[in-house]
Write a protein that holds these residues in place. Sequence first.
Motif, PDB file in Angstrom:
ATOM      1  N   GLY A  92       0.813  -1.213   0.000  1.00  0.00           N
ATOM      2  CA  GLY A  92       0.000   0.000   0.000  1.00  0.00           C
ATOM      3  C   GLY A  92       0.842   1.256   0.000  1.00  0.00           C
ATOM      4  N   ALA A  93       1.862   1.292   0.843  1.00  0.00           N
ATOM      5  CA  ALA A  93       2.727   2.471   0.888  1.00  0.00           C
ATOM      6  C   ALA A  93       3.402   2.701  -0.453  1.00  0.00           C
ATOM      7  N   MET A  94       3.806   1.630  -1.115  1.00  0.00           N
ATOM      8  CA  MET A  94       4.449   1.751  -2.423  1.00  0.00           C
ATOM      9  C   MET A  94       3.485   2.320  -3.464  1.00  0.00           C
ATOM     10  N   GLN A  95       2.230   1.885  -3.417  1.00  0.00           N
ATOM     11  CA  GLN A  95       1.250   2.403  -4.368  1.00  0.00           C
ATOM     12  C   GLN A  95       0.993   3.890  -4.119  1.00  0.00           C
ATOM     13  N   TYR A  96       0.888   4.276  -2.851  1.00  0.00           N
ATOM     14  CA  TYR A  96       0.698   5.681  -2.500  1.00  0.00           C
ATOM     15  C   TYR A  96       1.869   6.519  -3.021  1.00  0.00           C
ATOM     16  N   ILE A  97       3.086   6.056  -2.741  1.00  0.00           N
ATOM     17  CA  ILE A  97       4.284   6.803  -3.120  1.00  0.00           C
ATOM     18  C   ILE A  97       4.377   6.960  -4.626  1.00  0.00           C
ATOM     19  N   GLU A  98       4.110   5.893  -5.356  1.00  0.00           N
ATOM     20  CA  GLU A  98       4.204   5.944  -6.811  1.00  0.00           C
ATOM     21  C   GLU A  98       3.281   7.013  -7.389  1.00  0.00           C
ATOM     22  N   LEU A  99       2.039   7.060  -6.926  1.00  0.00           N
ATOM     23  CA  LEU A  99       1.096   8.034  -7.460  1.00  0.00           C
ATOM     24  C   LEU A  99       1.442   9.447  -7.003  1.00  0.00           C
ATOM     25  N   LEU A 100       1.852   9.600  -5.767  1.00  0.00           N
ATOM     26  CA  LEU A 100       2.257  10.922  -5.281  1.00  0.00           C
ATOM     27  C   LEU A 100       3.453  11.452  -6.070  1.00  0.00           C
ATOM     28  N   HIS A 101       4.442  10.596  -6.294  1.00  0.00           N
ATOM     29  CA  HIS A 101       5.613  11.012  -7.058  1.00  0.00           C
ATOM     30  C   HIS A 101       5.255  11.391  -8.494  1.00  0.00           C
ATOM     31  N   LYS A 102       4.332  10.671  -9.090  1.00  0.00           N
ATOM     32  CA  LYS A 102       3.900  11.004 -10.453  1.00  0.00           C
ATOM     33  C   LYS A 102       3.319  12.410 -10.517  1.00  0.00           C
ATOM     34  N   ASN A 103       2.807  12.876  -9.398  1.00  0.00           N
ATOM     35  CA  ASN A 103       2.215  14.210  -9.332  1.00  0.00           C
ATOM     36  C   ASN A 103       3.172  15.255  -8.740  1.00  0.00           C
ATOM     37  N   GLY A 104       4.431  14.886  -8.612  1.00  0.00           N
ATOM     38  CA  GLY A 104       5.421  15.842  -8.146  1.00  0.00           C
ATOM     39  C   GLY A 104       5.422  16.092  -6.655  1.00  0.00           C
ATOM     40  N   ILE A 105       4.783  15.215  -5.885  1.00  0.00           N
ATOM     41  CA  ILE A 105       4.734  15.367  -4.431  1.00  0.00           C
ATOM     42  C   ILE A 105       5.775  14.441  -3.802  1.00  0.00           C
ATOM     43  N   LYS A 106       6.673  15.016  -3.039  1.00  0.00           N
ATOM     44  CA  LYS A 106       7.718  14.247  -2.368  1.00  0.00           C
ATOM     45  C   LYS A 106       7.126  13.504  -1.165  1.00  0.00           C
TER      46      LYS A 106
END
Length: 333
Positions: free
Chosen positions: A83-97
């Motif tokens: 779950g954390a990996m899925q969250y991070i992947e989508l956040l990073h795609k949107n430029g959110i660190k």
Amino acid sequence: MRRWVLIIICAIQLSCYGQVTEKVKGVSFVASREKIAQEHVVEVIELHANHAALMPFGFIKDINSPEIIFNTDRQWFGETKQGAMQYIELLHKNGIKTMVKPQIWIWKGEFTGTLKMASEVDWQILENSYDKFIITYAEMAQETGSELFCIGTELEQFVLMRPEYWQRLIAKIRKVYNGKLTYAANWDEYPRVPFWQDLDYIGIDAYFPLSEEKTPSVAQLKAGWQKQKENIKSLSGTCSKPVLFTEFGYRSTDQTAWKPWLVDRHEEPVNLTAQANATQAILEEFWPEDWFAGGYVWKWFIEHKKSGGAKDNRFTPQNKPAEGVLRKFYKAY
């Protein structure tokens, strides 16, 4: 000559604060049962946030148990590694660190700061279990390219009673993770943490008591901050490390700044103004400081439209005046 030496020393000290070139304008992203979708990230972007803390959880069955259970199919999706990996992947795609911030929950909500073992055998079991928990998520943070990693949250007794263990743990984390490190110390714990020099940020969960007023004004709250702020700044200078508020926030209740750490279900009257004032005061006091790196508001639910609101007396600023304060300030920075 002496004057130039002082100038050089001051310049070196400022550079040692970690080169705070961009303030962390963060949200503490609450783990959900479901995957996050683009619509959930859009609302974070509209807040003008540039960071999100992700919090995979480990569980301890009681305060005396040394075993940490984590990454199981009995947990909510967002609390697991996948779950954390899925969250991070989508956040990073949107430029959110992102900051990966693994946390422990002890049965019945026992405060993690009191976690300590009664025997050396149990201490060894706890340390081995914590190693597995933290290294799992440090490796995940490296794999996903997360910008920050938090090595623990509000574990005062564990930290103070086993300092050598934490030194070894930090060295182990550095071998598998190349990003920046912090630790989330409770507001009354941070001066006694022995390993700030080994991390990149002094992390503080900033629930400092500021005022007993029912609805304190921004001016009253800023006055309440002055002694605490000076102490925080002093530690930052002593350690030559920038300060990061790994958590900050207030409930939308009467006397919200009296004991801001309270997370029980006490049903104080809703007070949206008090929450907004307290949010404005902390932002105005800290974000302009060059030794201050920013922070993560507590807390942000993925289902924005269903969260918070005018009748909610919990921590989230969502759909409350405090959200407007955050949006305006985050946009300015």
